[in-house]
Design an enzyme around this catalytic site. Structure first.
Site, PDB file in Angstrom:
ATOM      1  N   SER A 246       0.833  -1.191   0.000  1.00  0.00           N
ATOM      2  CA  SER A 246       0.000   0.000   0.000  1.00  0.00           C
ATOM      3  C   SER A 246       0.878   1.255   0.000  1.00  0.00           C
ATOM      4  CB  SER A 246      -0.949  -0.045   1.197  1.00  0.00           C
ATOM      5  OG  SER A 246      -1.977   0.904   1.091  1.00  0.00           O
ATOM      6  N   ASP A 478      -8.816  -4.129  -6.233  1.00  0.00           N
ATOM      7  CA  ASP A 478      -8.308  -3.558  -4.984  1.00  0.00           C
ATOM      8  C   ASP A 478      -9.072  -2.269  -4.697  1.00  0.00           C
ATOM      9  OD1 ASP A 478      -6.737  -2.093  -3.042  1.00  0.00           O
ATOM     10  OD2 ASP A 478      -5.049  -3.393  -3.540  1.00  0.00           O
ATOM     11  N   HIS A 506      -7.340  -5.852  -0.722  1.00  0.00           N
ATOM     12  CA  HIS A 506      -6.240  -4.891  -0.774  1.00  0.00           C
ATOM     13  C   HIS A 506      -4.924  -5.627  -0.601  1.00  0.00           C
ATOM     14  CE1 HIS A 506      -4.033  -1.261  -0.447  1.00  0.00           C
ATOM     15  NE2 HIS A 506      -3.950  -1.212   0.864  1.00  0.00           N
TER      16      HIS A 506
END
Length: 537
Positions: A246, A478, A506
């Protein structure tokens, strides 16, 4: 990533949350309100009109003499209190432009390689955020949950970035003040509610300025990446081996842009796109959450316990039912049984739903929470999802996730909006991107507008010319880091290899795909990147 955090008021982007770990480990972040309101790159000062051509420039290969004492420091390792792990404190300059003007102390942890064969070196991990504790992530997941073959060959290492958790954390509001802030109505219906939202953002931002003035100008992603190079050197590694999820992908890509010749084996999972501005980031992420919600809705209506409709109900109708529920709790918040008397209003309810979009393994919990709230007027389940998202414990204490998230995001990019009038004008675009979450996430993007420190970064490309092969991982559905971001980053990085996971959730590594895990493990252990165009499902 996001930012209130976007992963906070869904205002930011939070980090990876491996399925095998507890909700809080995965990188919350993650990982603030759920948008990335400002999770982009760093040190460029080009104007908005020039960012399409701007690229992050590499630093000189030689270490400046003014930094030599930092690069040659020796870490004093001690027991962390967690079996098998050691901890130390590393020193870095508070301001790299003025190395003698003060230092920042950074918390470092490691677990030595467990194998008897030849070690590869250190593997630095970061779960995202910005604001997620890498040390917590290492001790609770990466240091024990990464594949045994990887842990056998690498010293597993983490550093909490400056301003995060154990590394001189940014401080803003106390627990009760945070409770008030997270319950602020994020979809104002009139001028009075709009004024209250603006006042809440100003209070939060001004409090951060009052309590953390020393840090706020020096917690950018560029500075955190330069800290990682000091850590690489003091660990004795010639190259940096790294897995970032991320926001951790932006941190890793920034490192590669600054130090391309020092890149070892680097995995960027759930990739961010450093070339787009804050408003575009927020709008893209809004679309991402809508995509995730559509997948949830299609799955929900096939199940007998779906509280938002049965067989034959369309995803659009599911969204309408959820929006109607949000309007109901906006007008009449429901009880939660919370010891501090909090009720479930629209803000906490929306955050709870968005939190479950990060991982399809949480859809069952979301269905149960919505059933209790909609049919039994019990908001405890959605409140629990929201609290885990914000990292609030049962005693009412919050981690500094949201504070650090805002501090980094608001320094890395100029704000998405200059004021509420701009939000009003942008609402149609956000509501088109997500009929369910668009208005909420548009107003969430106002969070950096009143930040007490001017942004030092701007959007730009990262090319990292000359770097060793870098694996960029993207998941097609995602919610927090849309797949097109991974595609964009892989095109920017000169040595990138895109690895695609066709699925939900995610990030992809360590989430159940043997294909993804095998490709990444092979790269980490042998240095062989996935084949061009490789896709897994």
């Amino acid at each position: 990533m996001h930012t209130r955090p976007s992963l906070p008021s869904p205002r930011r982007t939070r980090g990876a949350r491996p399925r095998a770990t507890a909700r809080l480990t995965a990188g919350l972040l993650t990982a603030a309100a759920l948008l990335v309101s400002a999770c982009s790159p760093g040190s460029s000062t080009t104007s908005a009109g020039d960012t399409a051509e701007a690229a992050l420039a590499a630093l000189p290969r030689s270490t400046p003499s003014a930094l030599s004492s930092y690069y040659t420091q020796r870490l004093r390792w001690r027991s962390c209190g967690t079996p098998g792990f050691q901890c130390a404190t590393m020193t870095a300059p508070l301001d790299y432009g003025k190395p003698g003007a003060g230092d920042v102390r950074l918390a470092v942890a490691r677990k030595k390689a467990t194998g008897t064969g030849r070690p590869i070196g250190s593997l630095l991990v970061n779960p995202g955020g910005p604001g997620g504790s890498a040390v917590d992530y290492l001790q609770s997941y990466a240091g024990v949950g990464y594949p045994a073959d990887v842990r056998a060959r690498y010293d597993m290492v983490a550093v909490d970035p400056r301003g995060v958790a154990r590394s001189e954390p940014v401080e803003c509001l106390d627990g009760r003040q945070m409770d008030t802030y997270t319950q602020t109505d994020m979809t104002p219906d009139d001028q009075q509610e709009r004024n209250a939202l603006v006042a809440a953002d100003k209070t939060f931002d001004e409090s951060c300025g009052a309590h953390s003035a020393r840090l706020l100008r020096n917690v950018s992603t560029v500075e955190a990446a330069r800290d990682m190079d000091i850590l690489r050197a003091v660990l004795g590694d010639q190259k940096l081996n790294y897995v970032g999820a991320s926001y951790g992908t932006f941190l890793g890509a920034t490192y590669a842009g600054l130090f391309p010749d020092r890149v070892g084996r680097m995995v960027l999972d759930g990739a961010m796109d450093p070339s787009i501005d804050a408003r575009t980031l927020n709008l893209d992420q809004t679309s991402g959450f809508e995509t995730a919600f559509q997948a949830f809705a299609k799955d929900c209506v096939r199940r007998s316990d779906c509280p938002l409709g049965g067989r034959g109900t369309t995803p659009a109708q599911v969204g309408d039912h959820l929006k109607a529920f949000f309007r109901e709790v906006d007008a009449h918040p429901i009880a939660t049984g919370d010891a501090d008397g909090r009720k479930l209003g629209e803000a906490l309810a929306t955050t709870g739903v968005i939190a479950a979009m990060y991982d399809q393994a949480e859809w069952e919990q979301l269905r149960e929470a919505l059933t209790s709230a909609m049919k039994e007027h019990d908001g405890a389940g959605l409140l629990a999802l929201s609290d885990s998202y914000y990292e609030r414990d049962a005693s009412g204490r919050y981690s500094n996730l949201m504070m650090a998230n805002a501090a980094v995001n608001c320094l890395d990019l100029p704000p998405a909006f200059t004021g509420p009038e701009e939000v009003e004008r942008a609402l149609p675009a956000f509501e088109k991107a997500s009929p369910v979450f668009g208005d909420y996430l548009a107003w969430a993007a106002l969070s950096c507008t009143y930040w007490p420190v001017r942004a030092t970064g701007s959007a730009h490309r990262i090319e990292a010319k000359g770097a060793a092969p870098i694996v960029v991982v993207g998941t097609t559905r995602d919610p927090a880091t849309p797949y097109r971001w991974a595609q964009s980053l892989s095109h920017q990085l000169s040595s990138a290899r895109l690895l695609t996971y066709v699925g939900d959730g995610h990030t992809a590594y360590g989430r159940g795909s043997t294909c993804i895990d095998t490709a990444i493990n092979t790269y980490l252990l042998n240095g062989t990147p996935p084949s061009i165009g490789k896709r897994c499902s």
